[in-house]
Design an enzyme around this catalytic site. Sequence first.
Site, PDB file in Angstrom:
ATOM      1  N   CYS A 147       0.807  -1.224   0.000  1.00 38.53           N
ATOM      2  CA  CYS A 147       0.000   0.000   0.000  1.00 38.53           C
ATOM      3  C   CYS A 147       0.838   1.272   0.000  1.00 38.53           C
ATOM      4  O   CYS A 147       0.291   2.369  -0.105  1.00 38.53           O
ATOM      5  CB  CYS A 147      -0.940  -0.001   1.196  1.00 38.53           C
ATOM      6  SG  CYS A 147      -2.016  -1.454   1.236  1.00 38.53           S
ATOM      7  N   GLU A 159      -0.772   4.398  13.745  1.00 42.32           N
ATOM      8  CA  GLU A 159      -0.450   5.620  13.013  1.00 42.32           C
ATOM      9  C   GLU A 159      -0.578   6.844  13.906  1.00 42.32           C
ATOM     10  O   GLU A 159       0.224   7.786  13.807  1.00 42.32           O
ATOM     11  CB  GLU A 159      -1.339   5.766  11.784  1.00 42.32           C
ATOM     12  CG  GLU A 159      -0.907   6.926  10.901  1.00 42.32           C
ATOM     13  CD  GLU A 159      -1.608   6.984   9.564  1.00 42.32           C
ATOM     14  OE1 GLU A 159      -1.207   7.814   8.729  1.00 42.32           O
ATOM     15  OE2 GLU A 159      -2.554   6.208   9.350  1.00 42.32           O
ATOM     16  N   HIS A 195      -9.986   2.142   0.310  1.00 40.20           N
ATOM     17  CA  HIS A 195      -8.528   1.984   0.262  1.00 40.20           C
ATOM     18  C   HIS A 195      -8.105   1.677  -1.168  1.00 40.20           C
ATOM     19  O   HIS A 195      -8.296   0.573  -1.662  1.00 40.20           O
ATOM     20  CB  HIS A 195      -8.130   0.858   1.214  1.00 40.20           C
ATOM     21  CG  HIS A 195      -6.661   0.758   1.474  1.00 40.20           C
ATOM     22  ND1 HIS A 195      -5.714   1.479   0.775  1.00 40.20           N
ATOM     23  CD2 HIS A 195      -5.965   0.016   2.383  1.00 40.20           C
ATOM     24  CE1 HIS A 195      -4.522   1.186   1.224  1.00 40.20           C
ATOM     25  NE2 HIS A 195      -4.638   0.302   2.211  1.00 40.20           N
ATOM     26  N   HIS A 244      -2.621   7.679   6.406  1.00 38.11           N
ATOM     27  CA  HIS A 244      -2.957   6.400   5.781  1.00 38.11           C
ATOM     28  C   HIS A 244      -4.362   5.987   6.214  1.00 38.11           C
ATOM     29  O   HIS A 244      -5.181   5.615   5.381  1.00 38.11           O
ATOM     30  CB  HIS A 244      -1.923   5.345   6.168  1.00 38.11           C
ATOM     31  CG  HIS A 244      -2.076   4.055   5.440  1.00 38.11           C
ATOM     32  ND1 HIS A 244      -2.021   3.966   4.068  1.00 38.11           N
ATOM     33  CD2 HIS A 244      -2.299   2.783   5.889  1.00 38.11           C
ATOM     34  CE1 HIS A 244      -2.199   2.710   3.696  1.00 38.11           C
ATOM     35  NE2 HIS A 244      -2.367   1.975   4.784  1.00 38.11           N
ATOM     36  N   PHE A 299       1.402  -3.431   4.054  1.00 40.46           N
ATOM     37  CA  PHE A 299       1.748  -4.742   4.586  1.00 40.46           C
ATOM     38  C   PHE A 299       3.257  -4.955   4.491  1.00 40.46           C
ATOM     39  O   PHE A 299       3.910  -4.492   3.560  1.00 40.46           O
ATOM     40  CB  PHE A 299       1.035  -5.835   3.783  1.00 40.46           C
ATOM     41  CG  PHE A 299      -0.381  -6.110   4.227  1.00 40.46           C
ATOM     42  CD1 PHE A 299      -0.994  -5.363   5.212  1.00 40.46           C
ATOM     43  CD2 PHE A 299      -1.103  -7.147   3.647  1.00 40.46           C
ATOM     44  CE1 PHE A 299      -2.301  -5.635   5.620  1.00 40.46           C
ATOM     45  CE2 PHE A 299      -2.410  -7.428   4.037  1.00 40.46           C
ATOM     46  CZ  PHE A 299      -3.007  -6.665   5.021  1.00 40.46           C
ATOM     47  N   LYS A 338      -9.840   8.067   3.072  1.00 38.03           N
ATOM     48  CA  LYS A 338     -10.331   6.719   2.790  1.00 38.03           C
ATOM     49  C   LYS A 338     -11.765   6.516   3.257  1.00 38.03           C
ATOM     50  O   LYS A 338     -12.426   5.564   2.839  1.00 38.03           O
ATOM     51  CB  LYS A 338      -9.403   5.668   3.402  1.00 38.03           C
ATOM     52  CG  LYS A 338      -8.046   5.584   2.713  1.00 38.03           C
ATOM     53  CD  LYS A 338      -7.186   4.484   3.299  1.00 38.03           C
ATOM     54  CE  LYS A 338      -5.866   4.328   2.549  1.00 38.03           C
ATOM     55  NZ  LYS A 338      -4.945   5.474   2.742  1.00 38.03           N
TER      56      LYS A 338
END
Length: 411
Positions: free
Chosen positions: A162, A313, A339, A302, A398, A334
């Site tokens: 991502c 985060e 996403h 994110h 990831f 998002k």
Amino acid sequence: MTPGRLVITGMGAVTPLGTGVPAYWRGLVQGRCGVGPLTRFDASALPVRIAAEVRHFDEAALPRAVARNAARFMRYAFVAGMEALAQSGLDIAAAPERVGLTMGTAMAGVAEATAGEAAFLASKSGKVSPHFVPAIIGNMAAAHMAIQYGIHGPGMTLETACSAGGDAVMAAAMLLRSGEADAVLVLGGESILCPSVVSSLAQAKALSRRNDAPEAASRPFDRDRDGFVIGEGGGALLLETETHARGRGAAILALLAGWGNSLDAHHITAPDPTGEGAAACMRTALRRAGLAPDAIGYVNAHGTSTGLGDIAETAALKRVFGGPDTAPPVSSTKGATGHLMGAGGITEIIACIMAVREGILPPTLNLDTPDPRCDLDYVPRIAREMRVDAAMSNSLGFGGQNSSIIVTRPV
């Protein structure tokens, strides 16, 4: 000879809120949500039946070879690239060997790969289309663009989960700073909607299961979040050295001031709960930009709406910017787009550029009941007018992949 500062002269977007940067930005600031029932395939047997799909996509805008042979993620990236090139006014033919391409995608043609495998297993002929392999390879999105526009400079594709979109921007910056190119078109594309991917992520408890309330499903930093929503789309930026851009009289949209990349080295899917890896990435971007933390006026987080991710985060942001009294406003778009993975790294940088240019912070949708462990100013529900001179976009993937990009007002 140093190439000097790096600038952005073109932007393009294909998103669940609409195609084109104006439609995308308008949807964000108006608080629209692109999440709805999953229509790409029959998902009735799956625990997750919602997604943020690109709707009303005009295939007629594509060259015939791209429309017929390119995977969906490539088509989205291509249209975004067309928009960015048109806005930039770059004459590629003047020096095609000095124009490069970078591409970011998380899972490339996984949807086409699974569909092709199913068709092969069901086929009596035992044959697969000769277009199967070119349709699933990640770098083919950039290849289609290079073929169509005659781009002969350096090219590379990154599949860093991502963070791939942000990492493609960093790769472009490195090519420009090293003198390998004068301009680089950065692409991001993603479309992973297929039964196996949705099932896998659902079994990992990564996806929201609010099937009866899709527009409320993606709720970053909210106490009642239950996972992210898969989105799809494309994004593009045209980066140049400032010398090259000014030499051809280009309009400069923003400066690419800083970039960073780091690894958590913690877990293949879970973020480091301390946030130190992401914090180190942000510090690198700030150091490269020559900015103190208090110079950042807005952060596009994110913020995927997962239980662990949003908390980690927040911890990372606090390590860099301090607590609620000192940290800048932060939002996750998002909630509106889902996403977009590799494409999101680019479209979220575009949101930062537009925040700087328009003086509006896009909101975090569905942030109705803040999680007490996520206690920063997350611009809940409604866009906010505010002057911003520098903005940061974070993408965390990831494997502990972290990317931070800083854009600033051109001066």
